[in-house]
Design a protein around this motif. Structure first.
Motif, PDB file in Angstrom:
ATOM      1  N   PHE A 147     -31.960  -3.623 -31.263  1.00 53.67           N
ATOM      2  CA  PHE A 147     -30.567  -3.279 -31.522  1.00 53.67           C
ATOM      3  C   PHE A 147     -30.405  -1.762 -31.489  1.00 53.67           C
ATOM      4  O   PHE A 147     -30.942  -1.064 -32.357  1.00 53.67           O
ATOM      5  CB  PHE A 147     -30.128  -3.794 -32.896  1.00 53.67           C
ATOM      6  N   ALA A 148     -29.656  -1.266 -30.491  1.00 53.31           N
ATOM      7  CA  ALA A 148     -29.457   0.181 -30.401  1.00 53.31           C
ATOM      8  C   ALA A 148     -28.851   0.726 -31.692  1.00 53.31           C
ATOM      9  O   ALA A 148     -29.167   1.837 -32.121  1.00 53.31           O
ATOM     10  CB  ALA A 148     -28.570   0.515 -29.206  1.00 53.31           C
ATOM     11  N   SER A 149     -28.006  -0.080 -32.333  1.00 54.19           N
ATOM     12  CA  SER A 149     -27.300   0.410 -33.523  1.00 54.19           C
ATOM     13  C   SER A 149     -28.249   0.778 -34.658  1.00 54.19           C
ATOM     14  O   SER A 149     -27.950   1.668 -35.446  1.00 54.19           O
ATOM     15  CB  SER A 149     -26.302  -0.646 -34.005  1.00 54.19           C
ATOM     16  N   THR A 150     -29.377   0.119 -34.767  1.00 53.99           N
ATOM     17  CA  THR A 150     -30.308   0.429 -35.855  1.00 53.99           C
ATOM     18  C   THR A 150     -31.658   0.960 -35.364  1.00 53.99           C
ATOM     19  O   THR A 150     -32.379   1.600 -36.124  1.00 53.99           O
ATOM     20  CB  THR A 150     -30.586  -0.816 -36.728  1.00 53.99           C
ATOM     21  N   ASP A 151     -32.008   0.677 -34.119  1.00 49.56           N
ATOM     22  CA  ASP A 151     -33.354   1.030 -33.643  1.00 49.56           C
ATOM     23  C   ASP A 151     -33.401   2.316 -32.820  1.00 49.56           C
ATOM     24  O   ASP A 151     -34.479   2.869 -32.610  1.00 49.56           O
ATOM     25  CB  ASP A 151     -33.926  -0.121 -32.806  1.00 49.56           C
ATOM     26  N   ALA A 152     -32.245   2.747 -32.328  1.00 50.81           N
ATOM     27  CA  ALA A 152     -32.249   3.945 -31.474  1.00 50.81           C
ATOM     28  C   ALA A 152     -31.943   5.195 -32.292  1.00 50.81           C
ATOM     29  O   ALA A 152     -30.918   5.264 -32.966  1.00 50.81           O
ATOM     30  CB  ALA A 152     -31.231   3.797 -30.345  1.00 50.81           C
TER      31      ALA A 152
ATOM     32  N   ARG B  46     -28.159   0.381 -41.464  1.00 51.41           N
ATOM     33  CA  ARG B  46     -27.304   1.556 -41.262  1.00 51.41           C
ATOM     34  C   ARG B  46     -26.030   1.480 -42.098  1.00 51.41           C
ATOM     35  O   ARG B  46     -25.232   2.403 -42.120  1.00 51.41           O
ATOM     36  CB  ARG B  46     -26.961   1.731 -39.774  1.00 51.41           C
ATOM     37  N   VAL B 116     -36.366   1.596 -38.634  1.00 53.42           N
ATOM     38  CA  VAL B 116     -36.313   3.021 -38.312  1.00 53.42           C
ATOM     39  C   VAL B 116     -35.656   3.726 -39.495  1.00 53.42           C
ATOM     40  O   VAL B 116     -34.546   3.353 -39.896  1.00 53.42           O
ATOM     41  CB  VAL B 116     -35.482   3.260 -37.036  1.00 53.42           C
ATOM     42  N   TYR B 146     -41.719   8.342 -35.205  1.00 55.75           N
ATOM     43  CA  TYR B 146     -40.762   7.803 -34.232  1.00 55.75           C
ATOM     44  C   TYR B 146     -40.599   8.810 -33.112  1.00 55.75           C
ATOM     45  O   TYR B 146     -40.145   9.931 -33.342  1.00 55.75           O
ATOM     46  CB  TYR B 146     -39.420   7.549 -34.920  1.00 55.75           C
ATOM     47  N   ASP B 151     -39.269   5.387 -28.075  1.00 56.44           N
ATOM     48  CA  ASP B 151     -38.732   4.396 -29.025  1.00 56.44           C
ATOM     49  C   ASP B 151     -37.204   4.269 -28.973  1.00 56.44           C
ATOM     50  O   ASP B 151     -36.660   3.299 -29.504  1.00 56.44           O
ATOM     51  CB  ASP B 151     -39.146   4.778 -30.450  1.00 56.44           C
ATOM     52  N   ALA B 152     -36.533   5.259 -28.387  1.00 59.78           N
ATOM     53  CA  ALA B 152     -35.066   5.213 -28.380  1.00 59.78           C
ATOM     54  C   ALA B 152     -34.556   4.606 -27.079  1.00 59.78           C
ATOM     55  O   ALA B 152     -34.884   5.087 -25.993  1.00 59.78           O
ATOM     56  CB  ALA B 152     -34.485   6.614 -28.570  1.00 59.78           C
ATOM     57  N   ALA B 153     -33.772   3.555 -27.205  1.00 58.00           N
ATOM     58  CA  ALA B 153     -33.129   2.922 -26.044  1.00 58.00           C
ATOM     59  C   ALA B 153     -31.666   2.732 -26.421  1.00 58.00           C
ATOM     60  O   ALA B 153     -31.229   1.627 -26.739  1.00 58.00           O
ATOM     61  CB  ALA B 153     -33.812   1.595 -25.713  1.00 58.00           C
ATOM     62  N   PRO B 154     -30.908   3.836 -26.396  1.00 59.32           N
ATOM     63  CA  PRO B 154     -29.532   3.781 -26.925  1.00 59.32           C
ATOM     64  C   PRO B 154     -28.609   2.858 -26.133  1.00 59.32           C
ATOM     65  O   PRO B 154     -27.565   2.457 -26.646  1.00 59.32           O
ATOM     66  CB  PRO B 154     -29.058   5.240 -26.872  1.00 59.32           C
ATOM     67  N   ALA B 156     -29.464  -0.121 -25.055  1.00 61.40           N
ATOM     68  CA  ALA B 156     -29.923  -1.510 -25.172  1.00 61.40           C
ATOM     69  C   ALA B 156     -28.782  -2.429 -25.620  1.00 61.40           C
ATOM     70  O   ALA B 156     -27.942  -2.049 -26.430  1.00 61.40           O
ATOM     71  CB  ALA B 156     -31.069  -1.586 -26.175  1.00 61.40           C
ATOM     72  N   VAL B 158     -27.925  -6.489 -26.918  1.00 62.80           N
ATOM     73  CA  VAL B 158     -28.302  -7.837 -27.328  1.00 62.80           C
ATOM     74  C   VAL B 158     -27.108  -8.722 -26.979  1.00 62.80           C
ATOM     75  O   VAL B 158     -26.111  -8.746 -27.710  1.00 62.80           O
ATOM     76  CB  VAL B 158     -28.640  -7.896 -28.828  1.00 62.80           C
TER      77      VAL B 158
END
Lengths: 164, 164
Positions: A147-152, B46, B116, B146, B151-154, B156, B158
């Motif tokens: 999830f870009a919202s929490t992982d990016a 978040r 994260v 991090y 690690d960042a795939a803004p 992405a 789902v």
């Protein structure tokens, strides 16, 4: 000493491992990559466009439903060839001792790797992905939607690394 | 049935668990959060600006050297209260069955969470971080720097989630 010995270099330090384990894992599949020796693996997963295949054990097949709608996944796998007692490590390419938790080295108390991959295809229990750098036949622990919202965190900085 | 029973809802399915484990874990510390019941935890990390404390066992203290230079960390922890045999799950907030690996639910074969977090402070073996959503006293498995580069795939997506 070759890197494959997983020995200790000058400046490195170990901790005494606890006398018992606290929890246990199932290997839920295997990761197939082009790399059979540690020295062959890409230094950085984004260096390679190699397509790798993740094979999930048939037992868990139903668990993949909906995964095909994800552009990216978190892949958790077990780096089973690494020693677990190193607390200070001297990475070959940096030459300075750092704490294990400040590194992505496979040598750590719980050698669980986390990789972000692009998902190309799901075909039954087999996934084609880009973004792995592990050895062929590495045991799979988990797959998660990214999830870009929490992982990016595109602005994240690793200070010691930025200074190199 | 309360959510805390971790029972099975209509549309959910289980797999038969393997007869033996393949690897074992050490708990390397504990995570202290304001949340003592599952229903109190933020739905999404978040959503909360709560400062949580990660306490690393003294045995591993040297492993934190250099971590203070990182703006963000990956925190791996063990969601030890969840059942491990669910392959199809019906999340309460979505109402449709999805595969376990397409969800971030704690119920999974290997209940390892990846979060994260922003690192605010390192004080000896204690870290202050923002971005966790787990129960108080959750067992810690690993900390990693991090790296935005991998690690960042803004971008992405789902897909099943975007459609809700």
């Amino acid at each position: 000493m070759s890197d494959d010995d997983y020995g200790i270099r000058e400046g490195e330090a170990t901790a005494e491992l606890p006398q018992h384990f606290d929890a246990s894992l199932y290997f839920i599949g295997r990761i197939h990559t082009p790399w059979t020796r540690r020295d062959d693996c890409p230094k950085n997963a984004r260096e390679s466009e190699a397509v790798c295949e993740i094979e999930v054990d048939a037992r868990w097949l139903a668990g993949l439903a909906g995964l095909e709608t994800c552009s990216h996944l978190l892949v958790l796998y077990w780096m089973d060839k690494a020693r677990r007692d190193l607390v200070l490590q001297v990475p070959r390419h940096y030459g300075e001792a750092r704490g294990t938790f400040a590194l992505r080295s496979p040598a750590r108390p719980n050698p669980i790797a986390v990789s972000v991959v692009r998902l190309l295809k799901v075909d039954g229990n087999k996934l084609s992905v880009v973004g792995l750098d592990c050895l062929d036949n590495t045991p799979l622990l988990d797959l998660k939607p990214y999830f870009a919202s929490t992982d990016a965190a595109p602005d994240a900085v690793v200070g010691w690394h930025a200074k190199q």
